[in-house]
Design a protein around this motif. Structure first.
Motif, PDB file in Angstrom:
ATOM      1  N   LEU A 243     -37.006 -19.403 -27.142  1.00 48.23           N
ATOM      2  CA  LEU A 243     -38.338 -19.888 -26.780  1.00 48.23           C
ATOM      3  C   LEU A 243     -38.362 -21.401 -26.886  1.00 48.23           C
ATOM      4  CD1 LEU A 243     -41.260 -19.005 -26.063  1.00 48.23           C
ATOM      5  CD2 LEU A 243     -41.761 -19.247 -28.499  1.00 48.23           C
ATOM      6  N   ARG A 244     -38.673 -22.035 -25.781  1.00 49.33           N
ATOM      7  CA  ARG A 244     -38.807 -23.496 -25.785  1.00 49.33           C
ATOM      8  C   ARG A 244     -40.216 -23.844 -25.340  1.00 49.33           C
ATOM      9  NH1 ARG A 244     -33.629 -25.041 -26.695  1.00 49.33           N
ATOM     10  NH2 ARG A 244     -32.023 -23.667 -25.891  1.00 49.33           N
ATOM     11  N   ALA A 245     -40.482 -25.119 -25.334  1.00 47.11           N
ATOM     12  CA  ALA A 245     -41.816 -25.566 -24.935  1.00 47.11           C
ATOM     13  C   ALA A 245     -42.049 -25.265 -23.457  1.00 47.11           C
ATOM     14  CB  ALA A 245     -41.944 -27.065 -25.190  1.00 47.11           C
ATOM     15  N   ALA A 246     -43.334 -25.193 -23.086  1.00 48.64           N
ATOM     16  CA  ALA A 246     -43.665 -25.045 -21.675  1.00 48.64           C
ATOM     17  C   ALA A 246     -43.162 -26.275 -20.905  1.00 48.64           C
ATOM     18  CB  ALA A 246     -45.175 -24.912 -21.512  1.00 48.64           C
TER      19      ALA A 246
ATOM     20  N   GLY B 207     -31.733 -14.978 -32.806  1.00 52.07           N
ATOM     21  CA  GLY B 207     -32.919 -15.712 -33.221  1.00 52.07           C
ATOM     22  C   GLY B 207     -33.946 -14.826 -33.897  1.00 52.07           C
ATOM     23  N   ALA B 208     -34.939 -15.479 -34.490  1.00 53.18           N
ATOM     24  CA  ALA B 208     -36.012 -14.755 -35.175  1.00 53.18           C
ATOM     25  C   ALA B 208     -37.133 -14.436 -34.181  1.00 53.18           C
ATOM     26  CB  ALA B 208     -36.554 -15.613 -36.306  1.00 53.18           C
ATOM     27  N   ASN B 209     -37.995 -13.551 -34.596  1.00 54.94           N
ATOM     28  CA  ASN B 209     -39.232 -13.216 -33.857  1.00 54.94           C
ATOM     29  C   ASN B 209     -38.995 -12.531 -32.522  1.00 54.94           C
ATOM     30  OD1 ASN B 209     -40.680 -14.588 -35.923  1.00 54.94           O
ATOM     31  ND2 ASN B 209     -40.254 -16.529 -34.876  1.00 54.94           N
ATOM     32  N   ILE B 210     -37.857 -11.908 -32.340  1.00 56.89           N
ATOM     33  CA  ILE B 210     -37.620 -11.225 -31.068  1.00 56.89           C
ATOM     34  C   ILE B 210     -37.360  -9.739 -31.251  1.00 56.89           C
ATOM     35  CG2 ILE B 210     -36.920 -13.206 -29.703  1.00 56.89           C
ATOM     36  CD1 ILE B 210     -34.033 -12.625 -30.325  1.00 56.89           C
TER      37      ILE B 210
END
Lengths: 419, 167
Positions: free
Chosen positions: A48-51, B35-38
């Motif tokens: 997950l990266r920034a938009a 990774g975490a949260n997945i």
């Protein structure tokens, strides 16, 4: 259907960490040439990266609503890698402010089978705003019920439509008075072929929110006394200072359009015979034009692009879309920085800005889902990146769509006005 | 690996010994990687032996299920979850990480060896052959690891792959 999970023996290898299993992945819903109703997806990485592109998974773009026009339905394929077709999967949008589910509707499970009007396991979406501010949301796939756990997610960006007017110039290139070149002087593209190219360019670029609209008339240009009839000759000098090329780009440009010059062929005399006809198109941005002003016996570099003839309209459209990318400040997509080390890697091969339009057949990275040209050569892809750059990925330009849209807003494709 | 406290009677005297019972840890995730949260938490599952339910539960906050190794090693062990049955297979060893096959095994362990096209076939074996799926997995792992993304398997990638997989 059973899906085996192989695990390393933890007794023999107590340090082994937990085995990770993913169940599904999102994919472009068609194979073959670009289709605006089935956009390609930016599936680089899972962190997950920034938009833009903020999701644990891929991202894709759709064009925002155009006033007075019904927005196009687009579909994304969900591939069940390791989950049975009987598992109930429910698509859901995190926000419906800018995009809505068309099929299946919220609260209804995906149908894994094709029907007469819908493809199996495809999620159909459409924009319901004009995309002002290029907003994004997430498509989530829930398991079991409409409120069940999320098993996959995809970022969806809605791009405010950007219209680029295109002025087509069909160029007749006469050689020396006595010359009889191997190709005709008059450009071979017909009106229908040109319309077909523009249509296909739009299929490629619509997921980036960019729409090409041709000007009403195709200009006819005639240029005399070139080295070879019907040909722009490339020499050892850079393209931005090549007199034949730049003379064409300076021929009656429309000041408020992207100017496209069509003729029969390029010939690169620095290459050996057989390799000298490999150039399909050359583009210049306004930045390059400003950096190379007129000089003695040189008309100055001009923004726009020049493209030679191909009877394969998909080849021509791919070339044109790629060259337009350059006028919008996009560089070649390579492994380590712009244009420096083009890798035969699978994302570069899928990307519109790869520096060739076809792939070596022997390459293991050729299976990218874009099919082949009429001559049997494997096509490179038409995808553009829309995710945020990892800190050290050295891709040069990760979010290509944002770069191209910013360049369009800055008129980077329009000709420089010189007194 | 986790530990379990069990009581045993030895030579007629009460003892409490701590022994280590190796267990398999399998995490169901929304995306590949360590990774975490997945993790996909709170999903009911059953562990079956020869098709007969032996235990059941729900995935933990990390999406994890613990399977006793003794059951998995005996064969015919499977997990039923997501309306799908997953036979559990034990592999005794991996190839070295500097071999193509060893790299594939670790990428598969981390969930990276899924398809990227419309191909829904189950992962190909880690056979050392280069294919589009492996090339995509390599790039995915490089991207997630903030390593230069160029399709090349470097020593930095192998080091990161080993630390992520644990072996």
């Amino acid at each position: 259907m059973p899906f085996p999970i192989t695990v390393l023996d933890p007794k023999a290898f107590p340090a082994v960490k937990a085995r990770r299993v993913t169940l599904v992945h999102f994919a472009r819903a068609v194979e073959g040439f670009a289709d605006a109703s089935a956009p390609d997806i930016d599936n680089r990485g899972n962190v997950l990266r920034a938009a833009p592109g903020a999701a644990y998974g891929p991202a894709t773009g759709i064009t925002g609503k155009v006033t007075g026009k019904e927005p196009r339905e687009v579909r994304i394929k969900l591939v069940r890698d390791r989950i049975d077709a009987s598992a109930k999967l429910f698509p859901e949008l995190e926000s419906t402010a800018n995009v809505s589910l068309v099929y299946p509707l919220t609260g209804v499970a995906l149908n894994p089978a094709d029907t007469s009007s819908r493809f199996g396991d495809c999620i159909y979406l459409k924009a319901n705003s004009d995309g002002a501010g290029d907003p994004e949301t997430k498509l989530k796939i829930r398991y079991g019920t409409a409120t069940g756990p999320v098993i996959a997610e995809l970022a969806i960006l809605v791009y405010k439509p950007v219209t680029i007017y295109v002025k087509i110039h069909r160029v007749t290139i006469n050689g020396p008075a006595s010359a009889t070149g191997p190709v005709d002087a008059e450009c071979a593209y017909s009106d229908d072929e040109i319309a077909g190219i523009v249509d296909r360019m739009n299929r490629i670029m619509e997921p980036a929110g960019m729409i090409y609209v041709p000007r009403a008339t195709i200009a006819t240009e005639v240029i005399d006394s070139y080295t070879e009839r019907g040909t722009v000759t490339l020499t050892r000098v850079g393209d931005q200072v090549n007199v034949e090329l730049q003379t064409i780009l300076n021929t009656n440009p429309d000041p408020d359009s992207l100017n496209v010059y069509l003729f029969n062929r390029f010939r690169d005399i620095t290459q050996t015979a057989g390799r000298d006809l490999g150039v399909a198109g050359i583009a210049m941005s306004r930045d390059q034009a400003n950096a190379n002003p007129p000089a003695t016996a040189f008309p100055g570099c001009q923004a726009g692009f020049a493209m030679c003839y191909s009877s394969d309209l998909e080849y021509a459209a791919h070339t044109a879309a790629h060259e337009i990318g350059h006028t919008l400040r996009l560089q070649h997509y390579g492994g380590r920085g712009p244009m420096s080390r083009m890798k035969n890697e699978i994302w570069a091969n899928r990307n519109l800005m790869r520096n060739t339009v076809n792939l070596a057949v022997a390459s293991p990275a050729r299976n990218i889902g874009y099919g082949s040209y009429n001559n049997g050569r494997v096509r490179t892809g038409g995808w553009l990146g829309t995710k945020t750059l990892p800190t050290t990925a050295n891709l040069g330009q990760a979010n290509q769509i944002a770069i191209a849209r910013a360049a369009a807003a800055a008129d980077s494709y329009k000709p420089v006005t010189r007194s | 690996m986790s530990t379990t406290v069990v009581s045993r009677i030895l030579e007629g005297l009460p003892h409490t010994n701590t022994i280590v019972l190796p267990k398999l840890r399998i995490r169901f995730q929304i995306a590949a990687g360590d990774g975490a949260n997945i993790g996909i938490a709170g999903v009911k599952y059953q562990i079956l032996f020869s098709g007969v339910p032996m235990s059941e539960g729900v995935t933990d906050p990390n999406g994890e299920i613990i399977v006793p190794l003794v059951q998995a090693r005996a064969g015919n062990c499977s997990i039923k979850i997501f309306d799908t049955e997953y036979p559990v297979q034990i592999t005794p060893n991996w190839e070295a990480v500097d071999t193509y096959q060893g790299m594939q095994q670790r990428l598969d362990h981390l969930g990276y060896m899924h398809g990227h096209l419309m191909d829904a076939t189950i992962d190909p074996a880690a056979d050392g052959n280069i294919n589009e799926r492996t090339l995509h997995a390599v790039n995915d792992f490089l991207w997630d690891s903030d390593l230069p993304v160029d399709g090349e398997v470097t020593s930095a990638m192998r080091t990161k792959l080993t630390s992520s997989a644990g072996v």
